[in-house]
Each structure stands twice: as C-alpha cells, then as structure tokens.
Motif scaffolding. Structure first.
Motif, PDB file in Angstrom:
ATOM      1  N   LEU A 197      92.474  17.648  31.111  1.00  0.00           N
ATOM      2  CA  LEU A 197      92.093  18.414  31.092  1.00  0.00           C
ATOM      3  C   LEU A 197      91.146  19.040  28.906  1.00  0.00           C
ATOM      4  O   LEU A 197      89.929  20.161  29.464  1.00  0.00           O
ATOM      5  N   GLY A 198      92.186  18.804  28.380  1.00  0.00           N
ATOM      6  CA  GLY A 198      91.827  19.482  27.121  1.00  0.00           C
ATOM      7  C   GLY A 198      90.557  18.413  26.336  1.00  0.00           C
ATOM      8  O   GLY A 198      89.987  19.514  25.960  1.00  0.00           O
ATOM      9  N   ARG A 199      90.542  16.956  26.548  1.00  0.00           N
ATOM     10  CA  ARG A 199      89.121  16.234  26.547  1.00  0.00           C
ATOM     11  C   ARG A 199      87.764  17.209  27.244  1.00  0.00           C
ATOM     12  O   ARG A 199      87.130  16.695  26.669  1.00  0.00           O
ATOM     13  N   ARG A 200      87.750  17.448  28.355  1.00  0.00           N
ATOM     14  CA  ARG A 200      86.674  18.024  28.643  1.00  0.00           C
ATOM     15  C   ARG A 200      86.598  19.466  28.367  1.00  0.00           C
ATOM     16  O   ARG A 200      84.749  19.504  28.192  1.00  0.00           O
ATOM     17  N   ILE A 201      87.180  20.260  27.843  1.00  0.00           N
ATOM     18  CA  ILE A 201      86.699  21.487  26.777  1.00  0.00           C
ATOM     19  C   ILE A 201      86.878  21.219  25.655  1.00  0.00           C
ATOM     20  O   ILE A 201      85.740  22.376  25.463  1.00  0.00           O
ATOM     21  N   ARG A 202      87.981  20.778  24.361  1.00  0.00           N
ATOM     22  CA  ARG A 202      86.770  20.330  23.437  1.00  0.00           C
ATOM     23  C   ARG A 202      86.610  19.071  22.818  1.00  0.00           C
ATOM     24  O   ARG A 202      87.205  18.053  23.596  1.00  0.00           O
ATOM     25  N   ASP A 203      85.691  18.761  21.676  1.00  0.00           N
ATOM     26  CA  ASP A 203      85.155  17.647  21.732  1.00  0.00           C
ATOM     27  C   ASP A 203      86.366  17.315  20.726  1.00  0.00           C
ATOM     28  O   ASP A 203      87.062  17.112  20.544  1.00  0.00           O
ATOM     29  N   GLU A 204      86.235  15.862  20.126  1.00  0.00           N
ATOM     30  CA  GLU A 204      86.961  15.100  19.238  1.00  0.00           C
ATOM     31  C   GLU A 204      86.792  15.774  17.283  1.00  0.00           C
ATOM     32  O   GLU A 204      87.746  15.233  17.134  1.00  0.00           O
ATOM     33  N   THR A 205      85.895  16.587  17.318  1.00  0.00           N
ATOM     34  CA  THR A 205      86.358  17.601  16.512  1.00  0.00           C
ATOM     35  C   THR A 205      87.814  18.978  16.099  1.00  0.00           C
ATOM     36  O   THR A 205      87.521  19.637  15.016  1.00  0.00           O
ATOM     37  N   GLY A 206      87.426  18.615  17.884  1.00  0.00           N
ATOM     38  CA  GLY A 206      88.972  19.959  18.229  1.00  0.00           C
ATOM     39  C   GLY A 206      87.973  21.603  18.569  1.00  0.00           C
ATOM     40  O   GLY A 206      88.533  21.936  18.941  1.00  0.00           O
ATOM     41  N   VAL A 225      84.909  23.735  20.672  1.00  0.00           N
ATOM     42  CA  VAL A 225      84.722  23.253  22.030  1.00  0.00           C
ATOM     43  C   VAL A 225      82.985  23.034  22.062  1.00  0.00           C
ATOM     44  O   VAL A 225      82.453  23.506  21.655  1.00  0.00           O
ATOM     45  N   ARG A 226      83.254  22.189  23.179  1.00  0.00           N
ATOM     46  CA  ARG A 226      82.330  21.749  23.502  1.00  0.00           C
ATOM     47  C   ARG A 226      81.150  22.853  23.757  1.00  0.00           C
ATOM     48  O   ARG A 226      80.829  23.253  24.176  1.00  0.00           O
ATOM     49  N   ARG A 227      79.611  21.715  23.575  1.00  0.00           N
ATOM     50  CA  ARG A 227      79.100  22.741  23.779  1.00  0.00           C
ATOM     51  C   ARG A 227      78.929  23.578  24.971  1.00  0.00           C
ATOM     52  O   ARG A 227      77.917  24.699  24.749  1.00  0.00           O
ATOM     53  N   PHE A 228      78.803  22.521  25.381  1.00  0.00           N
ATOM     54  CA  PHE A 228      78.186  23.063  27.165  1.00  0.00           C
ATOM     55  C   PHE A 228      79.177  23.627  27.611  1.00  0.00           C
ATOM     56  O   PHE A 228      79.295  23.701  29.235  1.00  0.00           O
ATOM     57  N   VAL A 229      80.755  24.192  27.386  1.00  0.00           N
ATOM     58  CA  VAL A 229      81.739  24.894  27.891  1.00  0.00           C
ATOM     59  C   VAL A 229      81.722  26.309  27.477  1.00  0.00           C
ATOM     60  O   VAL A 229      81.854  26.574  26.014  1.00  0.00           O
ATOM     61  N   ASN A 230      81.649  27.362  27.943  1.00  0.00           N
ATOM     62  CA  ASN A 230      82.099  28.221  28.281  1.00  0.00           C
ATOM     63  C   ASN A 230      83.188  29.103  28.211  1.00  0.00           C
ATOM     64  O   ASN A 230      83.905  28.506  29.146  1.00  0.00           O
ATOM     65  N   VAL A 231      83.582  29.800  27.356  1.00  0.00           N
ATOM     66  CA  VAL A 231      84.939  29.755  27.669  1.00  0.00           C
ATOM     67  C   VAL A 231      84.929  31.349  27.552  1.00  0.00           C
ATOM     68  O   VAL A 231      84.916  32.208  25.892  1.00  0.00           O
ATOM     69  N   TYR A 232      85.661  32.844  28.165  1.00  0.00           N
ATOM     70  CA  TYR A 232      86.199  33.916  28.092  1.00  0.00           C
ATOM     71  C   TYR A 232      87.504  34.141  28.134  1.00  0.00           C
ATOM     72  O   TYR A 232      87.862  34.298  28.658  1.00  0.00           O
ATOM     73  N   VAL A 233      87.566  35.370  26.880  1.00  0.00           N
ATOM     74  CA  VAL A 233      88.891  35.586  26.929  1.00  0.00           C
ATOM     75  C   VAL A 233      88.722  37.331  27.175  1.00  0.00           C
ATOM     76  O   VAL A 233      88.244  38.166  26.584  1.00  0.00           O
ATOM     77  N   ASP A 234      89.616  37.720  28.647  1.00  0.00           N
ATOM     78  CA  ASP A 234      89.291  38.365  29.292  1.00  0.00           C
ATOM     79  C   ASP A 234      88.110  39.464  29.081  1.00  0.00           C
ATOM     80  O   ASP A 234      87.992  40.341  28.499  1.00  0.00           O
ATOM     81  N   GLY A 235      87.324  38.247  29.539  1.00  0.00           N
ATOM     82  CA  GLY A 235      86.286  38.659  29.966  1.00  0.00           C
ATOM     83  C   GLY A 235      84.742  38.429  28.663  1.00  0.00           C
ATOM     84  O   GLY A 235      83.553  38.962  29.018  1.00  0.00           O
ATOM     85  N   ASP A 236      85.209  38.245  26.913  1.00  0.00           N
ATOM     86  CA  ASP A 236      84.181  37.959  26.404  1.00  0.00           C
ATOM     87  C   ASP A 236      83.662  36.814  25.897  1.00  0.00           C
ATOM     88  O   ASP A 236      85.058  36.208  25.670  1.00  0.00           O
ATOM     89  N   ASP A 237      83.002  36.705  25.829  1.00  0.00           N
ATOM     90  CA  ASP A 237      82.620  35.118  25.834  1.00  0.00           C
ATOM     91  C   ASP A 237      82.947  34.804  23.566  1.00  0.00           C
ATOM     92  O   ASP A 237      82.496  35.975  23.049  1.00  0.00           O
ATOM     93  N   VAL A 238      84.397  33.815  23.889  1.00  0.00           N
ATOM     94  CA  VAL A 238      84.529  33.891  22.015  1.00  0.00           C
ATOM     95  C   VAL A 238      83.328  33.510  21.102  1.00  0.00           C
ATOM     96  O   VAL A 238      83.321  33.533  20.522  1.00  0.00           O
ATOM     97  N   ARG A 239      82.680  33.098  22.004  1.00  0.00           N
ATOM     98  CA  ARG A 239      80.870  32.586  20.762  1.00  0.00           C
ATOM     99  C   ARG A 239      80.787  33.664  20.502  1.00  0.00           C
ATOM    100  O   ARG A 239      79.987  33.913  19.160  1.00  0.00           O
ATOM    101  N   PHE A 240      80.455  35.115  20.671  1.00  0.00           N
ATOM    102  CA  PHE A 240      80.278  36.240  19.425  1.00  0.00           C
ATOM    103  C   PHE A 240      81.598  37.067  19.342  1.00  0.00           C
ATOM    104  O   PHE A 240      81.126  38.060  18.815  1.00  0.00           O
TER     105      PHE A 240
END
Length: 93
Positions: A44-53, A55-70
């Motif tokens: 699972l970790g390898r599907r979320i993050r790339d080899e540099t650590g 978050v992969r470009r095409f994976v979206n992560v939200y913390v409490d509804g907020d997109d972490v990219r922003f």
C-alpha cells in the motif's frame, strides 16, 4: 494519536480488503502517517508514495476533507481522530 485511513476497493485489496484502517501515528504529520503505513503495509505504501517519498502524482490525499496539495502536503498536520482519504485518480474515456 489514532487516525482513520479510508481506502477505495482498489487500494483496500492490498491490505486484505479492509476499506478503513485505524493507524496509531507516532508523529503529527501526514508524512508520519505514511511512514507508518509503509512500515505496516509496504504494498500500500508503494502505491501511495513514489521512490522519493512524495505522494504519487495521480494519488489524491485528503485530511479531514481538505486536499493536502493545497495545504502543507506531507507536512499537513493531523490530530487525534483525523480522517484521511486516499484516492487514486481514475482515467477513462
């Protein structure tokens, strides 16, 4: 601190089908959570993050509804009881 990670079926299959994963996080950031997931569930970790650590470009992560990219990306603060959604982008046409 305890955080709930919500996964879609395609990622849940990597951890035995569980769509909700309760994780005890030793630190207070998204990076700490992802480090813990990578240690406990390396597939699972390898599907979320790339080899540099990052978050992969095409994976979206939200913390409490907020997109972490922003917000603060991997430095996004977590609190006890935070809900983190991990959603891979879906392409089609």
């Amino acid at each position: 601190m305890s955080v709930q990670v919500v996964l879609p079926g395609v990622l849940a299959d990597l951890i035995g089908g569980a769509r909700h994963l309760d994780v005890e996080v030793p630190g207070g950031t998204l990076a700490d959570l992802l480090d813990r997931i990578d240690g406990d569930h390396p597939l699972l970790g390898r599907r979320i993050r790339d080899e540099t650590g990052q978050v992969r470009r095409f994976v979206n992560v939200y913390v409490d509804g907020d997109d972490v990219r922003f917000s603060d990306g991997l430095g996004t603060a977590l609190r006890d009881g935070s809900v983190v959604h991990v959603l891979p982008s879906v392409a089609g046409g």
